[in-house]
Design an enzyme around this catalytic site. Structure first.
Site, PDB file in Angstrom:
ATOM      1  CG  ASP A   6      -1.906  -1.174   1.363  1.00 25.40           C
ATOM      2  OD1 ASP A   6      -2.215  -1.672   0.379  1.00 25.40           O
ATOM      3  OD2 ASP A   6      -2.220  -1.702   2.252  1.00 25.40           O
ATOM      4  CG  ASP A   8       4.039   3.744  -4.247  1.00 26.19           C
ATOM      5  OD1 ASP A   8       4.171   2.505  -3.895  1.00 26.19           O
ATOM      6  OD2 ASP A   8       3.217   4.248  -4.635  1.00 26.19           O
ATOM      7  CE  LYS A 146       7.416  16.883  11.337  1.00 30.54           C
ATOM      8  NZ  LYS A 146       8.461  15.909  11.937  1.00 30.54           N
ATOM      9  CG  ASP A 171       8.443  12.259  18.623  1.00 34.35           C
ATOM     10  OD1 ASP A 171       8.627  12.676  17.207  1.00 34.35           O
ATOM     11  OD2 ASP A 171       8.876  12.955  19.607  1.00 34.35           O
TER      12      ASP A 171
HETATM   13 MG   LIG Z   1       9.923  14.355  16.701  1.00 31.03          MG
END
Ligand SMILES: [Mg+2]
Length: 215
Positions: A6, A8, A146, A171
């Site tokens: 599933d 790539d 992010k 995490d």
């Molecule tokens: Mg981290």
């Protein structure tokens, strides 16, 4: 999700996912307050309070992760200071095995990190991390952390993907939420980012301690 069938594109966080977060925890929570206390002649208690309250102000933004910001804000040369405990930069338990396995399976491997380029450089010097992956994208190059959708739309464009055959491993639950909103199809948490601290279970995502649990 089956990795072989599933997926790539494997998107990986660096600190706390590929590398032991102990280095970063030690650096920011112990070494930086200690150095602040030495240089500004305060007690360690006061220094810790100042560092932590400054951290709170910019949590989750690009500044939080920016060595230049902290060099200016704390009056400490973070770029230099990071070398002092570089022997603590270590792989997490089975990261190397995982990266080699991904390569054998012909997956595209991209690190997506909030780490400052100066920190990435030092961590690569210590581990040769970059030789095991296809690409590293730092939020500092993009101009958004992010945690922000600006980061994900830029990555989507740069990698020319719709994320439908991608897995992202991190995490931070907050960052996994951002990746989910951006349409990344498969998400996985790391529940023991710091080898010296107890595991933390994630609420909203499946999480693993070691990469071999992935298969
Ligand atoms: Mg981290």
């Amino acid at each position: 999700m089956l990795l072989e069938k599933d997926i790539d594109l494997v998107l990986l966080d660096m600190d706390g996912t590929l590398l032991d977060l102990h280095y970063d925890s030690y650096f920011w929570m112990e070494l930086v307050p200690e150095q602040y206390a030495n240089i500004h002649r305060t007690s360690l208690e006061q220094a810790t309070e100042i560092v932590f309250s400054e951290c709170k102000k910019v949590s989750g933004t690009l500044s939080w992760y920016c060595y230049d910001y902290w060099t200016n804000t704390l009056g400490l040369d973070i770029h230099q200071l990071q070398h002092q405990c570089k022997d603590k930069i270590q792989w997490r338990e089975d990261t190397l095995w995982f990266l080699k396995t991904l390569k054998e399976l012909n997956k595209k491997i991209v690190i997506l990190t909030n780490a400052h380029p100066s920190g990435i450089k030092l961590k690569d010097q210590q581990t040769q991390l970059l030789s095991y992956v296809d690409l590293v994208i730092s939020s500092h190059e993009i101009g958004h952390a992010k945690e922000s959708q600006g980061f994900w739309s830029a990555v989507k464009k740069q990698l020319n993907t719709d994320f439908s055959r991608s897995v992202f491993i991190d995490d931070s639950e907050k960052i996994l939420v951002a990746a989910e909103s951006a349409g990344v199809e498969h998400l996985m948490g790391i529940n023991k980012p710091d080898s010296k601290k107890p595991a933390q279970l994630m609420q909203g995502f499946s999480s693993i301690c070691q990469f071999n649990e992935f298969f």
